[in-house]
Design an enzyme around this catalytic site. Sequence first.
Site, PDB file in Angstrom:
ATOM      1  CG  ASP A 188      -1.790   1.201   1.045  1.00 23.81           C
ATOM      2  OD1 ASP A 188      -1.672   1.886   0.261  1.00 23.81           O
ATOM      3  OD2 ASP A 188      -3.066   0.809   2.130  1.00 23.81           O
ATOM      4  CG  HIS A 193      -1.240   5.760   4.841  1.00 18.64           C
ATOM      5  ND1 HIS A 193      -1.980   5.606   5.862  1.00 18.64           N
ATOM      6  CD2 HIS A 193      -1.515   4.415   3.696  1.00 18.64           C
ATOM      7  CE1 HIS A 193      -2.930   5.519   4.910  1.00 18.64           C
ATOM      8  NE2 HIS A 193      -2.769   4.766   4.051  1.00 18.64           N
ATOM      9  CB  ILE A 208      -3.106   8.359   9.105  1.00 20.29           C
ATOM     10  CG1 ILE A 208      -3.279   8.707   7.914  1.00 20.29           C
ATOM     11  CG2 ILE A 208      -3.178  10.256   9.743  1.00 20.29           C
ATOM     12  CD1 ILE A 208      -4.669   7.942   7.705  1.00 20.29           C
ATOM     13  N   GLY A 211      -5.324   1.995   7.672  1.00 20.06           N
ATOM     14  CA  GLY A 211      -6.146   0.992   8.565  1.00 20.06           C
ATOM     15  C   GLY A 211      -6.405   0.015   8.541  1.00 20.06           C
TER      16      GLY A 211
END
Length: 296
Positions: A188, A193, A208, A211
């Site tokens: 990903d 991120h 961040i 998820g």
Amino acid sequence: MPIDAALALAAEPRTGEIAWDHKDVQLYHLGIGAGTPATDPDELRYTLESRLHVLPSFATVAGAGSPGVIGGLSMPGVDVDLAKVLHGGQALTVHRPIPVQGRATATARIAAVYDKVKAAVLVMRTEVTDADGPLWTNDAQIFVRGEGGWGGDRGPSVGLEPPAGEPDRTVERPVREDQALLYRLSGDWNPLHADPEFAKLAGFERPILHGLCTYGMTLKAVVDTLLGGDVNRVRSYATRFAGVVYPGETLRIRMWRQDSAAAPAAPAAAAAVRVAVSAVDRDDAPVLADTVVEHT
């Protein structure tokens, strides 16, 4: 409208071959925090090739996460700004234990498009099979801010009732400062991120955590704490991403055992664990909600 729901739903599925081996599994496990303490026999099941078993949430990154969330944004009828995209939820059904090494066919399509007025939600369904039959089914809910309001189907909106009583177990799991940088090596590459400037454009003070990294950390906690470390007991796992996690924070994971009546989608012998995850450092701000692990 950047999202043409009719075109997206009518598009031909995309099919491709995926493959993985023990190195991919080990990298994923390290990316979700396995290996601490490094010599713990329970952790070696996640990190040492001679003892390796596969946490079912590895299915979200097998074959470098293809097609996954980013792949869903390149489907016909979908043309959106990546900075407006959030991963809204994830549901996984495991049909058989995932082998340490495998080659399979992944078939992906947009299974649903929902109009939430201020946003659109795409459901990207990926079905994976190998020579022996179905392996797993993944549903990724992709939340696109600012793309709703065309009068389409609102879709499901009712969350689960909160679990009753005190949790059966509560554990805390630290998130390393470099965890997002390590996790993204499993496929990903969203700059949200890793790139501080991109994160600011998306409305966050800094990058961040993925998820799906929190998703994997949570399943590992449930397996290790309530399922005797047996990854093969997991039958399905679903969650809604209710808030963000910043690298360096600590997750608080609360778990409630449920009987088989709470797991209607699973086989008759199955039961369930309800889970709630919050960020300790921000006054228990919600991170994962409506989370259920169905198991035997």
